[in-house]
Design an enzyme around this catalytic site. Structure first.
Site: not given
Ligand code: NAD
Length: 251
Positions: A145, A158
């Site tokens: 991130s 985080y």
């Molecule tokens: N959306 C953003 O702005 C953003 C920005 C930077 C990085 N990210 C990263 O992108 C990735 C996806 O994030 P997102 O925004 O789609 O959020 P999100 O919460 O929708 O996705 C995270 C996914 O991981 C799964 N998960 C969580 N804990 C788990 C576990 N113990 N075992 C298995 N699966 C598990 C969740 O069920 C979910 O489907 C993450 O790594 C997040 O840190 C997101």
């Protein structure tokens, strides 16, 4: 990107929703079989059903990244289904982890975030390595991130976990080079998904106005980086970090 991943089998964690679901769809569109893993059983099946409607070949596995036993069990089942060419370590505890500063942050929450985001990424990668090595051109893409680059406040565990993912990417790249496994990370900026609806409006404004490419970021803005890093185009790219944030911060 059609055909860029033809014939490959790619594992995506956290694929039930958000960025992971978008990656899965783009990877399938690029020609790969997709292996979707998530802790959310119902959402996982919905996502798989929608992908199958597009003609994609999809497998699903319920996994809990906090449980080493669950990871081992799922990867035994994945191995029984054939080889693996790529892994996208996308799953993370990314919701409900902010809003407190370092003086207030909760120790239990810190431990849960580190367990899933850091230890989970390590253990999933470890379980995938024999399969990726056997493919002869294995790829790991870790989803970090850009908060780890600019030190977003009130999100301590985080941000620290994503800094660890970036460091781990470099270490893994060195250790796995001998097996011709490339390991890279992407650092998305704030992207509009279900999970970021709860991010304060001020943080959304900060990103939208602070980007060189002023405006909002959508999951499809990030997909191309993952396809590239999984593809033969990136066969000589490893240990790198690619921020995908419209120029909000530079690496
Ligand atoms: N959306 C953003 O702005 C953003 C920005 C930077 C990085 N990210 C990263 O992108 C990735 C996806 O994030 P997102 O925004 O789609 O959020 P999100 O919460 O929708 O996705 C995270 C996914 O991981 C799964 N998960 C969580 N804990 C788990 C576990 N113990 N075992 C298995 N699966 C598990 C969740 O069920 C979910 O489907 C993450 O790594 C997040 O840190 C997101």
């Amino acid at each position: 990107m059609s055909g860029l991943l033809a014939g490959k089998r790619i594992v995506i964690t956290g694929a039930a929703r958000g960025l992971g679901r978008s990656f899965a769809s783009a990877i399938a569109e690029a020609g790969a079989k997709v292996v979707l893993c998530d802790i959310l059983a119902a959402e996982l099946q919905d996502t798989a059903a929608n992908l199958r409607l597009t003609g994609a070949e999809v497998e699903t596995f319920c996994i809990d990244l906090a449980s080493p036993e669950s990871i081992t069990q799922v990867f035994q089942e994945i191995a029984a289904g054939g080889g693996v060419d790529g892994l996208v370590n996308n799953a993370a505890l990314a919701t409900g982890v902010g809003g407190k500063n370092m003086m207030e942050y909760d120790i239990d929450l810190w431990d849960r975030v580190m367990t899933v985001n850091v230890r989970g990424t390590w253990l999933v990668s470890q379980a995938a390595v024999p399969l990726l090595a056997a493919s002869g051109h294995g790829k790991i893409v870790n989803v970090a991130s850009d908060t780890a680059l600019w030190g977003a406040p009130n999100l301590m565990a985080y941000v620290a976990s994503k800094g660890a993912v970036i460091s781990m990417t470099r270490s893994m790249a060195r250790e796995l080079g001998e097996q011709r496994i490339c390991v890279n990370a992407i650092a998305p900026g704030l992207t509009l998904v279900e999970a970021t609806e709860y991010v304060p409006a001020a943080r959304h404004q900060l990103y939208e106005n602070g980007r060189a490419l002023v405006g909002k970021q959508h999951p499809t803005d990030v997909d191309g980086s993952v396809i590239y890093l999984l593809s033969p185009l990136a066969d000589f790219v490893t240990g790198q970090l690619l921020p995908i944030n419209g120029g909000f911060v530079f690496n």
